[in-house]
Enzyme design. Structure first.
Site, short mmCIF file in Angstrom:
data_model
loop_
_atom_site.label_atom_id
_atom_site.label_comp_id
_atom_site.label_asym_id
_atom_site.label_seq_id
_atom_site.Cartn_x
_atom_site.Cartn_y
_atom_site.Cartn_z
CG ASP A 46 12.22 5.62 -1.43
OD1 ASP A 46 10.89 5.05 -1.67
OD2 ASP A 46 12.18 6.69 -1.25
CG HIS B 238 4.58 -2.33 -2.97
ND1 HIS B 238 5.79 -1.41 -2.27
CD2 HIS B 238 3.58 -1.54 -2.75
CE1 HIS B 238 5.22 -0.14 -2.36
NE2 HIS B 238 3.96 -0.28 -2.61
CG LEU C 182 22.22 -11.83 7.05
CD1 LEU C 182 23.59 -10.75 6.89
CD2 LEU C 182 21.63 -11.96 5.64
C1 FPP Z 1 9.14 1.97 -0.75
O1 FPP Z 1 8.55 2.17 -2.12
C2 FPP Z 1 8.62 0.76 -0.42
C3 FPP Z 1 7.91 0.42 0.63
C4 FPP Z 1 7.07 1.49 1.26
C5 FPP Z 1 7.65 -0.71 1.12
C6 FPP Z 1 8.72 -1.72 1.16
C7 FPP Z 1 8.33 -3.09 0.73
C8 FPP Z 1 8.79 -4.17 0.00
C9 FPP Z 1 10.03 -3.99 -0.53
C10 FPP Z 1 8.29 -5.32 -0.44
C11 FPP Z 1 7.90 -6.31 0.51
C12 FPP Z 1 8.99 -6.65 1.81
C13 FPP Z 1 9.44 -7.81 2.44
C14 FPP Z 1 10.06 -7.73 3.48
C15 FPP Z 1 9.02 -8.84 1.52
P1 FPP Z 1 7.64 3.53 -2.26
O2 FPP Z 1 6.24 2.70 -2.47
O3 FPP Z 1 7.54 4.50 -1.53
O4 FPP Z 1 8.19 4.08 -3.78
P2 FPP Z 1 7.82 5.52 -4.47
O5 FPP Z 1 8.60 6.36 -3.62
O6 FPP Z 1 8.72 5.38 -5.62
O7 FPP Z 1 6.47 5.63 -4.41
#
Ligand code: FPP
Length: 244
Positions: free
Chosen positions: A22, A39, A133
């Site tokens: 997050d 992201h 893993l």
């Molecule tokens: C949360 O941050 C993250 C997500 C909803 C998406 C997770 C995706 C990635 C880490 C990138 C792609 C993944 C892979 C496996 C290559 P948020 O957008 O909710 O952040 P915020 O709460 O600060 O807005």
């Protein structure tokens, strides 16, 4: 490369670590960048974390890539995250094979695009014989939906006479989960300072230790993971038993 010696000496290593990644959006906002760049940086953190998990002796790593609720984000953002996952799978499959990583996706596959599904199938097939893993990526995943589907499938079998309702026990329910053949997570990490489970691995985390860190996901690395493992080693896991 992370210092493995310290953690091994603690002799309380979580075998299965689950992570709610997050804070990508906040990471980007703090730099005046679009969320999509957060992201992208988050995808780099995914790579670093997988490498560090292997170095630290973790056997199972489960990452929350996209929740069933994330579909309600703006379409451009959903599309960017899906593209990143596709890009990641295309690029990392060789690396996963080289590093003996076994890969699996959990979640509602019916909601995923055909090109993503074929990349997932390919990655799962190519790595199914690997014994290093065990990497699980949750995409379009929701814990309540998973439990509901397990109940539905048991009910179907009971209605068809294949299962005796009185014989349904916890192991029967576990067997219907996406993760039925995996150990439960020992440690659940959530980044970015939020302290909630957000529908992730609800059944599986019954006895997990929770570790919340203010580190935003794009900044997460082997040191942050080692910090979480250090804290885990100090916890007293009792599974409902009295303090002894
Ligand atoms: C949360 O941050 C993250 C997500 C909803 C998406 C997770 C995706 C990635 C880490 C990138 C792609 C993944 C892979 C496996 C290559 P948020 O957008 O909710 O952040 P915020 O709460 O600060 O807005």
């Amino acid at each position: 490369m992370v210092d493995v010696a310290v953690t091994a000496a603690e002799q309380a290593l979580p075998l299965h670590v689950a992570v709610i990644m997050d804070g990508n959006g906040r990471w980007a906002r703090a730099r005046g960048l679009p969320r999509t760049l957060g992201h992208r940086e988050g995808a780099r953190a995914v790579r670093r974390t997988i490498e560090a998990a292997g170095d630290l002796g973790i056997t199972h790593l489960t990452l929350f890539g996209f929740s069933s609720e994330n579909w309600s984000r703006p379409p451009e953002e959903v599309s960017e995250i899906m593209s990143l996952i596709r890009f990641y799978l295309r690029r990392e499959i060789a690396e996963m094979k080289r590093n003996n990583i076994r890969f699996r996706v959990i979640g509602d596959r019916a909601t995923l695009s055909n090109d993503l599904l074929s990349l997932i199938d390919h990655a799962e097939r190519e790595t199914e014989g690997n014994a290093g893993l065990f990497l699980t990526l949750a995409i379009s995943y929701g814990g309540r939906a998973e439990i509901t589907e397990a109940a539905r499938s048991l009910a179907r079998d009971a209605a068809a006479g294949r299962v005796d309702p009185d014989q349904i026990d916890e192991s029967a329910v576990r067997g219907r989960m996406f993760t039925g053949d995996l150990p439960d997570p020992d440690l659940l990490i959530r980044t970015s300072g939020e302290q909630r489970i957000s529908n992730f691995l609800l059944w599986q985390c019954a006895y997990a230790e929770f570790f919340f860190t203010d580190v935003l996901w794009p900044d997460f690395d082997g040191t942050a993971l080692a910090d979480a493992l250090g804290e885990f080693a100090r916890r007293d896991r009792r599974y409902g038993r009295a303090v002894g």
